[in-house]
Design an enzyme around this catalytic site. Structure first.
Site, PDB file in Angstrom:
ATOM      1  N   GLY A  25      -6.004  -1.844  11.744  1.00 23.86           N
ATOM      2  CA  GLY A  25      -6.507  -2.854  10.819  1.00 23.86           C
ATOM      3  C   GLY A  25      -5.571  -3.190   9.669  1.00 23.86           C
ATOM      4  O   GLY A  25      -5.907  -3.981   8.790  1.00 23.86           O
ATOM      5  N   ARG A  68      -0.550  -9.888  18.499  1.00 15.68           N
ATOM      6  CA  ARG A  68      -1.010  -8.685  17.785  1.00 15.68           C
ATOM      7  C   ARG A  68       0.160  -7.804  17.380  1.00 15.68           C
ATOM      8  O   ARG A  68       1.168  -7.741  18.065  1.00 15.68           O
ATOM      9  CB  ARG A  68      -1.908  -7.825  18.679  1.00 15.68           C
ATOM     10  CG  ARG A  68      -3.188  -8.472  19.111  1.00 15.68           C
ATOM     11  CD  ARG A  68      -3.888  -7.508  20.066  1.00 15.68           C
ATOM     12  NE  ARG A  68      -4.774  -8.193  20.958  1.00 15.68           N
ATOM     13  CZ  ARG A  68      -6.096  -8.231  20.815  1.00 15.68           C
ATOM     14  NH1 ARG A  68      -6.664  -7.617  19.821  1.00 15.68           N
ATOM     15  NH2 ARG A  68      -6.832  -8.881  21.668  1.00 15.68           N
ATOM     16  N   LYS A 118       1.021   0.199  21.124  1.00 11.85           N
ATOM     17  CA  LYS A 118       0.227  -0.724  21.931  1.00 11.85           C
ATOM     18  C   LYS A 118       1.057  -1.318  23.067  1.00 11.85           C
ATOM     19  O   LYS A 118       0.647  -1.317  24.225  1.00 11.85           O
ATOM     20  CB  LYS A 118      -0.320  -1.839  21.024  1.00 11.85           C
ATOM     21  CG  LYS A 118      -1.318  -2.748  21.725  1.00 11.85           C
ATOM     22  CD  LYS A 118      -1.619  -3.962  20.870  1.00 11.85           C
ATOM     23  CE  LYS A 118      -2.792  -3.814  19.972  1.00 11.85           C
ATOM     24  NZ  LYS A 118      -4.098  -3.927  20.515  1.00 11.85           N
ATOM     25  N   TYR A 127       4.760  36.986   6.452  1.00 11.21           N
ATOM     26  CA  TYR A 127       3.356  36.568   6.553  1.00 11.21           C
ATOM     27  C   TYR A 127       3.037  35.463   5.548  1.00 11.21           C
ATOM     28  O   TYR A 127       3.789  35.237   4.598  1.00 11.21           O
ATOM     29  CB  TYR A 127       2.414  37.763   6.319  1.00 11.21           C
ATOM     30  CG  TYR A 127       2.411  38.279   4.898  1.00 11.21           C
ATOM     31  CD1 TYR A 127       1.574  37.723   3.927  1.00 11.21           C
ATOM     32  CD2 TYR A 127       3.261  39.317   4.504  1.00 11.21           C
ATOM     33  CE1 TYR A 127       1.580  38.178   2.621  1.00 11.21           C
ATOM     34  CE2 TYR A 127       3.268  39.781   3.204  1.00 11.21           C
ATOM     35  CZ  TYR A 127       2.424  39.206   2.259  1.00 11.21           C
ATOM     36  OH  TYR A 127       2.440  39.661   0.974  1.00 11.21           O
ATOM     37  N   CYS A 170       1.418  33.943  -1.330  1.00  6.92           N
ATOM     38  CA  CYS A 170      -0.018  34.043  -1.603  1.00  6.92           C
ATOM     39  C   CYS A 170      -0.514  32.902  -2.478  1.00  6.92           C
ATOM     40  O   CYS A 170      -1.670  32.880  -2.876  1.00  6.92           O
ATOM     41  CB  CYS A 170      -0.367  35.392  -2.200  1.00  6.92           C
ATOM     42  SG  CYS A 170       0.415  35.674  -3.790  1.00  6.92           S
ATOM     43  N   HIS A 205      -8.969  24.847 -11.237  1.00  5.51           N
ATOM     44  CA  HIS A 205      -9.680  26.119 -11.145  1.00  5.51           C
ATOM     45  C   HIS A 205     -10.835  26.034 -10.147  1.00  5.51           C
ATOM     46  O   HIS A 205     -10.980  26.878  -9.260  1.00  5.51           O
ATOM     47  CB  HIS A 205     -10.195  26.513 -12.535  1.00  5.51           C
ATOM     48  CG  HIS A 205     -10.930  27.812 -12.546  1.00  5.51           C
ATOM     49  ND1 HIS A 205     -12.295  27.876 -12.454  1.00  5.51           N
ATOM     50  CD2 HIS A 205     -10.484  29.089 -12.579  1.00  5.51           C
ATOM     51  CE1 HIS A 205     -12.669  29.148 -12.458  1.00  5.51           C
ATOM     52  NE2 HIS A 205     -11.576  29.908 -12.541  1.00  5.51           N
ATOM     53  N   SER A 228       5.902  38.813  -2.891  1.00  8.35           N
ATOM     54  CA  SER A 228       4.911  37.822  -2.476  1.00  8.35           C
ATOM     55  C   SER A 228       5.102  36.610  -3.372  1.00  8.35           C
ATOM     56  O   SER A 228       5.011  36.714  -4.602  1.00  8.35           O
ATOM     57  CB  SER A 228       3.505  38.387  -2.637  1.00  8.35           C
ATOM     58  OG  SER A 228       2.574  37.390  -2.294  1.00  8.35           O
ATOM     59  N   MET A 253      -2.468  -4.534   9.894  1.00 19.88           N
ATOM     60  CA  MET A 253      -1.564  -5.668  10.095  1.00 19.88           C
ATOM     61  C   MET A 253      -2.300  -6.820  10.772  1.00 19.88           C
ATOM     62  O   MET A 253      -3.465  -6.703  11.113  1.00 19.88           O
ATOM     63  CB  MET A 253      -0.354  -5.218  10.902  1.00 19.88           C
ATOM     64  CG  MET A 253       0.523  -4.253  10.116  1.00 19.88           C
ATOM     65  SD  MET A 253       2.033  -3.827  10.953  1.00 19.88           S
ATOM     66  CE  MET A 253       1.447  -2.769  12.246  1.00 19.88           C
ATOM     67  N   ARG A 262      -5.040   3.983  24.071  1.00 20.83           N
ATOM     68  CA  ARG A 262      -4.263   4.809  23.136  1.00 20.83           C
ATOM     69  C   ARG A 262      -4.971   6.145  23.024  1.00 20.83           C
ATOM     70  O   ARG A 262      -6.155   6.249  23.370  1.00 20.83           O
ATOM     71  CB  ARG A 262      -4.156   4.132  21.762  1.00 20.83           C
ATOM     72  CG  ARG A 262      -5.495   3.916  21.107  1.00 20.83           C
ATOM     73  CD  ARG A 262      -5.357   3.194  19.785  1.00 20.83           C
ATOM     74  NE  ARG A 262      -6.673   2.822  19.296  1.00 20.83           N
ATOM     75  CZ  ARG A 262      -6.898   1.968  18.331  1.00 20.83           C
ATOM     76  NH1 ARG A 262      -5.890   1.357  17.730  1.00 20.83           N
ATOM     77  NH2 ARG A 262      -8.115   1.693  17.929  1.00 20.83           N
TER      78      ARG A 262
HETATM   79  C1  PEP Z   1       0.292  32.023  -7.721  1.00 16.53           C
HETATM   80  O1  PEP Z   1       0.683  31.835  -8.865  1.00 16.53           O
HETATM   81  O2  PEP Z   1       0.710  31.389  -6.729  1.00 16.53           O
HETATM   82  C2  PEP Z   1      -0.764  33.003  -7.450  1.00 16.53           C
HETATM   83  C3  PEP Z   1      -1.123  33.295  -6.218  1.00 16.53           C
HETATM   84  O3  PEP Z   1      -1.391  33.543  -8.533  1.00 16.53           O
HETATM   85  P1  PEP Z   1      -2.546  32.802  -9.369  1.00 16.53           P
HETATM   86  O4  PEP Z   1      -2.928  31.571  -8.629  1.00 16.53           O
HETATM   87  O5  PEP Z   1      -3.648  33.782  -9.467  1.00 16.53           O
HETATM   88  O6  PEP Z   1      -1.858  32.554 -10.667  1.00 16.53           O
END
Ligand code: PEP
Ligand code: MG
Length: 893
Positions: free
Chosen positions: A111, A102, A31, A866, A846, A464, A774, A113, A346
């Site tokens: 909001g 302020r 500010k 990747y 992954c 899950h 991976s 402080m 801002r």
């Molecule tokens: C992992 O464990 O990160 C993975 C990609 O396999 P899953 O989530 O299927 O166990």
């Protein structure tokens, strides 16, 4: 350390800090830095001064005391303000200068402080103000507001006690609104407020304006470490700031009649990003009135009619500010008797949709370059553009909030089991269904897939329900603890309201909101500005972006979003299909290898067909297919599911006892560390054989059609290189057999997931066998911490609150621990692969982290090839990867 404690701004100048823009913001707060900057570029701002964040730090170091050297500097600066504002003195009985005090840290904490307005009013100066303005009502109203604000923020009085007095006064006078009270009423109210003040503070309300000022400065510094502010910094992950600055600024009044007013505006529409002046104002009002909603403000365009000159000036300021900051601004202004003053500017908060449009249009307008545009959009904000959204035009009443697990809005009729969803959808395929469960498990996937949205009362972001829903881009809210499910009565109760199965419920997976009833949605698309921004992002990034997809439709969707391959195809998800689960169960119930092979032969054509679909959808991009991973009991009804067990027995034509016995045999105390992953094909090699055959035969079939294919066979949960050696040998034999039979060769690779600490620690040995790694960071995090990924609810909130962990490690990579294993695994693996085979070891991720922007930055830094994430996070990962490569992103600020 800055040489000065206090910096003055006013007129067309501001004292120079000698720092760059970032340094100024750190020293003067956002500010303060912007007020000074506005002065410098000739925008009218009431004069004032900023006490630096360093003074705040020193205040705490000295045991909550304003450092001595800062006191004369504050007095000096006050004199400059008085001189710059017509020579009026703070709290002068004849014609008082009033100031606002302020907070303002380097990062905005709206909001959180304290703010004190109208400071300088006393029993004497309130009269002066009344005379000068000819408006005693206004003067006494300002005074009673000061006593309330000062009392509650600086001296710890309870605001409710002041509220009680005004409430009683309105009751006695028989009026409804504050504005219905007369000057005399307000004068009387001031007396009562002072009594409340004295009862709490044991002293009179200070009649010395300077004393008020210093106490107010203390109050702002104290609010830096108030509970609210600490909690806000924790949630927003704001660390490393020195404290708050304090801005003391001459008050201007928008409630001095028909030629005064006040407003708030954005230089562009913060919802859509459209380049229009967007905001509200009120004539004869103070800022508070605009926010409090007592009167309905007018749209900013109408100011053109009410105050044409001011409007023109404001439009000019809008363009000056955008040209100067090269960013959409959020501004506050006040007009006092025809004179316009800017009180704040801002960079404006905006939706993801607006962020993209503004960034792209600013490039077209020549304000910023493409790289700046790419850096400016927070990757997660793209969520807004990627999901069907609840129609923003519809009115909603939120009855509860859970954890926003998978973004987007969905309405559907409530059904309380996956079986009920499947049964209902079979008869009514066009109905939208909301699956509501305590939690979900793999046996629910068929129902989950058919549902429009998923709501659970337990579970976190890696539960899950959350993982599966995110994978499909299905809106999902988990951990909605305010919801109670009564399966017997087929009802749920939320916030005291009961919803019966079959009635509509709506979730907003972007915010975690839950609403009773139906809310319309609007569809996403990756076109226009969004597509343009993505092309610019792709120019900057080094990481490739793949997707986690198990079905051809998901693969095709991911391609649309720009995925460059599949990083994880979880084959078990294919096993749950209605047409194949019976064969899977037959395979599990088989007591001999021959019987198992017979059952597997029934599954094989389905697997092959799925792979053909996926290879075709990926059109020559690499596809990593993981062999079966979960423990087999996940495919059978759970132990206490009597009805399910009976159904399965009937379908399979075996006695109920046979199912029960097998379920008992397969029962494990700790299934995540049990008979799963590569341990399955080590014991039952025919399962692996079937899957490898399906992969290679599918590849051959697609290649025969003249399309290129790049299958990567991935073996999960390897901890010991010998597991991989054995399975790889067998997979090669199977693949060769298929190719010889078909008379066609296809390129394929065999690699592994790194999901166990032991695999990372022995990555050099494993890389001698694996053609790629991976990182399965869901399991790697679970196994490294020893936290079950589905059971963190009991302790994770406390761990985060107590700062034992900075973030949930299932959401964002734990760089120190899990990250160290990844870094080590990559280095060991790459060196070994190079030394032994002269090859580059391809490395990706992954786990769920592949779609988390901070984790993507980490993956870039450790040199992965990747990241792979769910289809709907592909654009987010593309943008995060670009920002990682370009460095110094908007998110760093
Ligand atoms: C992992 O464990 O990160 C993975 C990609 O396999 P899953 O989530 O299927 O166990
Ligand atoms: Mg895993």
């Amino acid at each position: 350390m800055s040489a000065k404690h206090v910096y003055f701004f006013g007129g067309k100048t501001a004292e120079d800090t000698g720092l760059d823009a970032k340094g100024q913001k750190e020293l003067l707060g956002g500010k303060g830095a912007n007020l000074a900057e506005m002065c410098r570029i000739g925008i009218p701002v009431p004069p004032g001064f900023t006490i630096t964040t360093e003074v705040c730090a020193a205040y705490y170091e000295q045991g909550k005391k304003i450092p001595e050297a800062a006191v004369p500097a504050i007095e000096e600066a006050l004199k400059k303000v008085e001189a710059a504002f017509g020579g009026r003195k703070l709290g002068d009985p004849a014609d008082p200068l009033l100031v606002s005090v302020r907070s303002g840290a380097a990062l905005s904490m709206p909001g959180m402080m304290n703010t004190i307005l109208n400071l300088g009013l006393t029993d004497a100066s309130v009269e002066g103000l009344a005379k000068k303005t000819g408006n005693p009502r206004f003067a006494y109203d300002s005074y009673r507001r000061l006593i309330d604000m000062f009392g509650s923020t600086a001296m710890g009085c309870e605001h409710e006690k002041f509220e009680h007095e005004i409430h009683e006064m309105k009751k006695a006078k028989g009026v409804k609104l504050d504005t219905d009270l007369s000057a005399d009423d307000l004068k009387e109210l001031v007396t009562r407020y002072k009594a409340v003040y004295k009862a709490h503070v044991m002293d009179d309300f200070p009649q010395d304006p300077k004393k008020q000022l210093f106490l107010a400065v203390n109050a702002v510094f104290n609010s830096w470490n108030g509970n609210k502010a600490i909690e806000y910094r924790r949630i927003e992950r704001i660390t490393g700031l020195r404290g708050t600055a304090v801005n003391v600024q001459a008050m201007v009044f928008g409630n001095m009649g028909g030629t005064s007013g006040t407003g708030v505006a954005f230089t562009r529409d913060p919802n859509t990003g459209e380049n229009v002046f967007y905001g509200d104002y009120l004539i004869n009002a103070q800022g508070e009135d605009v926010v409090a909603g007592i009167r309905t403000p007018e749209p900013i365009a109408k100011l053109h009619e009410d105050m044409p000159k001011v409007y023109e000036q404001l439009v000019g300021i809008r363009s000056t500010l955008e040209k100067h900051y090269k960013e959409m601004q959020d501004i506050e202004f006040t007009v006092q008797e025809g004179v316009l003053y800017m009180l704040q500017t801002r960079s404006g908060k905006r939706t993801g949709t607006a962020a993209v449009r503004i960034a792209v249009e600013m490039v077209k307008e020549g304000l910023i370059d493409e790289t700046t545009a790419v850096k400016r959009v927070a990757p997660d904000s793209l969520n807004h553009l990627l999901q069907p959204q609840l129609d923003p035009k519809s009115k909603v009443e939120v009855v509860a909030q859970g954890i926003a697990a998978s973004p987007g809005g969905a309405s559907g009729i409530v059904l309380l089991s996956a079986e009920a969803v499947v049964a209902h959808a079979e008869k009514n395929p066009n109905d939208s269904i909301m699956l509501v469960r305590k939690e979900t498990s793999p046996e629910d996937v068929a129902g989950m897939h058919l549902a429009k949205g998923i709501l659970t009362s337990t579970g976190g972001k890696a539960s899950h329900a959350a993982v599966v829903a995110r994978g499909w881009g299905k809106p999902c809210v988990v951990g909605c603890e305010a919801m109670k499910i009564n399966e017997e009565a087929q009802t749920i109760t939320i916030a005291g309201k009961t919803v019966k199965a079959g009635e509509f419920l709506t979730i907003n997976g972007t915010t975690g909101d839950v609403m009773i009833g139906k809310v319309p949605t609007v569809a996403p698309s990756m076109t226009g500005d969004f597509a343009t921004l993505m092309t610019w992002a792709d120019k900057g990034r080094k990481l490739k972006i793949r997707t986690n997809a198990d079905a051809p439709a998901d693969a095709a969707k991911a391609r649309e979003f720009g995925a460059e391959g599949i990083g994880l195809c979880r084959t078990e998800h294919m096993f749950f299909g209605k047409d194949r689960i019976a064969a899977v169960r037959e395979m599990i119930l088989a007591t001999s290898t021959d019987d198992r092979k017979k059952a597997l032969a029934k599954i094989e054509p389905f697997q092959k067909a799925d792979f053909v679909g996926i290879f075709e959808a990926m059109d020559g991009y690499p596809v990593t297919i993981r062999l079966l991973d979960p423990p087999l009991h996940e495919f059978l009804p759970q132990k206490d599911n009597v009805e399910g067990t009976e159904d399965v027995a009937r379908q399979m034509g075996v006695p109920v006892s046979a199912i029960r016995e097998r379920v008992d045999e397969l029962h494990e105390m700790n299934p995540m560390m049990g008979f799963r992953g590569c341990r399955l094909p080590v014991v039952f090699p025919e399962i692996g054989d079937m899957q490898v055959r399906a992969i290679i035969e599918a590849a051959i079939e697609v290649k025969k059609k003249g399309k290129s294919v790049l299958p990567e066979i991935m073996i999960p949960l390897v901890g010991v290189v010998e597991e991989l050696t054995m399975l790889k040998k067998r997979a090669i034999a199977t693949a060769e057999e298929c190719m010889t039979k078909a008379g066609i060769k296809v390129e394929y690779q065999i690699g592994t997931m790194i999901e166990l600490p032991r695999a990372a620690l022995t990555a050099d040995e494993i890389a001698a066998e694996a053609e790629f790694f991976s990182f399965g960071t869901n399991d790697l995090t679970q196994m490294t911490f020893g936290f079950s990924r589905d059971d963190i609810k009991g302790f994770m909130p406390t761990y985060l609150k107590e700062k034992i962990l900075p973030v949930d490690p299932f959401q964002s990579i734990d760089v120190k621990g899990v990250g160290k294993l990844i870094d080590m695994g990559i280095k060991l693996g790459r060196e070994s692969r190079k030394a032994k085979h002269g090859q580059h070891l391809k490395v990706g991720i992954c786990g769920e982290h592949g779609g988390d922007p901070d984790s993507v930055v980490f993956c870039h830094k450790v040199g992965m090839d990747y990241v792979s994430c769910s289809p709907f996070r592909v654009p987010i990962a593309r943008l995060a990867a670009a920002q990682a490569a370009l460095g110094d992103t908007a998110r760093d600020k």
